[in-house]
Design a protein around this motif. Structure first.
Motif, short mmCIF file in Angstrom:
data_model
loop_
_atom_site.label_atom_id
_atom_site.label_comp_id
_atom_site.label_asym_id
_atom_site.label_seq_id
_atom_site.Cartn_x
_atom_site.Cartn_y
_atom_site.Cartn_z
N ARG A 164 49.16 51.41 -23.15
CA ARG A 164 48.17 51.90 -22.19
C ARG A 164 48.34 51.23 -20.83
O ARG A 164 48.49 50.02 -20.76
CB ARG A 164 46.76 51.65 -22.72
N PHE A 165 48.31 52.03 -19.79
CA PHE A 165 48.29 51.47 -18.43
C PHE A 165 47.01 51.81 -17.70
O PHE A 165 46.74 51.26 -16.64
CB PHE A 165 49.52 51.91 -17.62
N LEU B 45 54.99 49.07 -16.64
CA LEU B 45 53.53 49.02 -16.82
C LEU B 45 52.87 48.32 -15.64
O LEU B 45 51.85 48.77 -15.11
CB LEU B 45 53.18 48.31 -18.12
N TYR C 241 48.87 56.34 -21.64
CA TYR C 241 49.89 55.49 -22.27
C TYR C 241 51.27 55.85 -21.73
O TYR C 241 51.68 57.02 -21.79
CB TYR C 241 49.89 55.69 -23.79
N LEU C 242 51.99 54.84 -21.26
CA LEU C 242 53.39 55.02 -20.90
C LEU C 242 54.21 55.06 -22.18
O LEU C 242 54.07 54.18 -23.04
CB LEU C 242 53.87 53.86 -20.02
N ARG D 198 50.20 50.00 -13.04
CA ARG D 198 48.86 49.41 -12.86
C ARG D 198 48.63 49.06 -11.40
O ARG D 198 47.50 49.15 -10.92
CB ARG D 198 48.70 48.20 -13.77
N GLU E 108 47.72 49.89 -27.34
CA GLU E 108 49.02 50.49 -27.56
C GLU E 108 49.03 51.17 -28.93
O GLU E 108 48.21 50.87 -29.79
CB GLU E 108 50.15 49.48 -27.46
#
Ligand SMILES: [Zn+2]
Length: 161
Positions: free
Chosen positions: A34-35, A149, A44-45, A153, A28
């Motif tokens: 990060r997803f 997230l 990254y969301l 994923r 992050e």
């Protein structure tokens, strides 16, 4: 005509002091979590998304590249393939009517792409989103961030070990 861009712009484009190269591959950063960690890029969301599902994909090859024009064929294919993987997860998780892709590099000249989902009820059908949408973006609550997230994923392709 007076110069408006920073004096060190060319050296920054060449990678000197590049923050994206220096950070490695964090899970992050200040702006997102990060997803997806791909072979060529991390996605990254955003913590403060102007639209639900807004993400940034950052090139994570073995060297600094400022512009897609400078990619090798392998980097080009790999990077955009990882952008596609992240985008498909966003499509499946959020069901937008369109995705906007922006590769500016005006602030940080290291290849990265902003993916902004568009929705049937958003304020600028058929046009780019206006600046106030970005200015007024809400910060996700921790539970909202965690749930989104997890959802993203779940929509990534299964990978071999
Ligand atoms: Zn870099």
């Amino acid at each position: 005509m007076p110069r408006t861009w920073p004096e060190d712009w060319d050296t920054r484009r060449n990678g000197l002091g590049c923050p994206k190269c220096a950070e490695g591959r964090p899970g992050e950063d200040l702006w997102g979590v990060r997803f997806f960690a791909g072979r060529w890029a991390d996605a990254y969301l955003e913590r403060r998304p102007p639209q639900p599902g807004t993400a940034v994909v950052t090139f994570r090859g073995s060297r600094h590249v400022a512009d897609p024009c400078d990619f090798t064929d392998e980097e080009l294919t790999g990077y955009w393939s990882d952008v596609r993987t992240a985008a498909k997860a966003i499509e499946r998780a959020y069901r937008p009517c369109q995705l906007n892709y922006a590769t500016f590099g005006n602030a940080v000249p290291h290849v990265h792409t902003h993916i902004t989902p568009r929705y049937l009820d958003d304020p600028a059908p058929g046009r780019p989103l206006p600046g106030w949408v970005f200015a007024n973006a809400p910060v996700l609550e921790p539970d909202q961030l965690a749930e989104q997230l997890a959802q993203l994923r779940r929509h990534l392709p299964l990978r071999g070990t």
